[in-house]
Design a protein around this motif. Structure first.
Motif, short mmCIF file in Angstrom:
data_model
loop_
_atom_site.label_atom_id
_atom_site.label_comp_id
_atom_site.label_asym_id
_atom_site.label_seq_id
_atom_site.Cartn_x
_atom_site.Cartn_y
_atom_site.Cartn_z
N UNK A 39 30.27 -36.43 -0.30
CA UNK A 39 29.04 -36.62 -1.05
C UNK A 39 28.23 -37.78 -0.48
N UNK A 40 26.94 -37.56 -0.29
CA UNK A 40 26.01 -38.63 0.02
C UNK A 40 25.77 -38.87 1.50
N UNK A 41 24.75 -39.69 1.75
CA UNK A 41 24.41 -40.12 3.10
C UNK A 41 23.87 -41.53 3.04
N UNK A 42 23.98 -42.23 4.17
CA UNK A 42 23.56 -43.63 4.21
C UNK A 42 22.04 -43.71 4.19
N UNK A 43 21.55 -44.51 3.29
CA UNK A 43 20.12 -44.79 3.11
C UNK A 43 19.76 -45.96 4.03
N UNK A 49 23.60 -42.84 -0.84
CA UNK A 49 22.94 -42.18 -1.97
C UNK A 49 23.16 -40.69 -1.92
N UNK A 50 22.96 -40.05 -3.08
CA UNK A 50 23.04 -38.61 -3.18
C UNK A 50 22.05 -38.13 -4.24
N UNK A 51 21.88 -36.83 -4.31
CA UNK A 51 21.10 -36.21 -5.39
C UNK A 51 22.06 -35.39 -6.23
N UNK A 52 22.01 -35.63 -7.53
CA UNK A 52 22.85 -34.89 -8.46
C UNK A 52 21.98 -34.59 -9.67
N UNK A 53 21.88 -33.32 -10.02
CA UNK A 53 21.00 -32.88 -11.10
C UNK A 53 19.56 -33.40 -10.88
N UNK A 54 19.14 -33.34 -9.61
CA UNK A 54 17.79 -33.73 -9.19
C UNK A 54 17.49 -35.21 -9.45
N UNK A 55 18.55 -36.01 -9.48
CA UNK A 55 18.38 -37.46 -9.62
C UNK A 55 18.94 -38.14 -8.37
N UNK A 56 18.24 -39.16 -7.91
CA UNK A 56 18.65 -39.95 -6.74
C UNK A 56 19.62 -41.02 -7.24
N UNK A 57 20.88 -40.95 -6.81
CA UNK A 57 21.91 -41.83 -7.35
C UNK A 57 22.70 -42.53 -6.24
#
Length: 165
Positions: A39-43, A49-57
């Motif tokens: 899950x996720x990628x380096x910002x 960070x990742x997107x879950x339920x269209x939220x940036x988390x």
């Protein structure tokens, strides 16, 4: 469209992810996401960070919730590596505690946190944040003495969040 009533919980995260060595992995395939994918990628900020339920988390917040069942306002990376999300490296913190655990500014000319050159007096002065205010701990001719005072006061006032780097 994102579910407006969606609430992240420990149970939900544990039902869709596995945790291993500071990373979350999908338990099941989701549309374009295969089972077992990290899950996720380096910002550009250094955090993952990742997107879950269209939220940036932030993934470190998900990992903390996954393990502890709650989310503090701030989470500190103990070793200051923003992409090291091993649960042993994450701890709850206040905003102030989180700010204690930062590296010395690149603009710092002494090379030591809290030690600055006082031009008029031609001495090294020691300042630290204590209870949200800058506190003066003296002026010294010898930079090593100033460094020692800064480190000692940092451990006294910042305790487990003291960072001399």
């Amino acid at each position: 469209m994102a579910d407006q009533n969606f609430t992240l919980t420990q149970e939900y995260l544990q039902s869709i992810f596995d945790y291993k060595d500071g990373h979350l992995y999908w338990k099941k395939s989701k549309q374009k996401t295969p089972k077992g994918k990290k899950l996720g990628s380096i910002h550009h900020s250094g955090y993952i960070y990742t997107h879950l339920n269209k939220k940036h988390l932030a993934v470190h917040r998900l990992i903390f919730l996954y393990h502890h069942g709650y989310l503090p306002n701030f989470i500190d990376h103990i070793n200051r590596n923003k992409s090291d999300n091993r649960i042993e490296n994450l701890r709850p913190a206040t905003k102030q505690q989180n700010s204690f655990n930062v590296s010395a500014s690149k603009a710092n000319k002494s090379g030591f946190k809290g030690v600055h050159w006082h031009i008029r007096d031609k001495k090294w002065q020691v300042y630290l944040s204590v209870d949200g205010k800058n506190k003066h701990f003296g002026c010294y001719f010898d930079i090593e003495v100033a460094k020692f005072v800064a480190e000692t006061m940092r451990y006294k006032y910042h305790k487990n969040f003291a960072n001399n780097g």
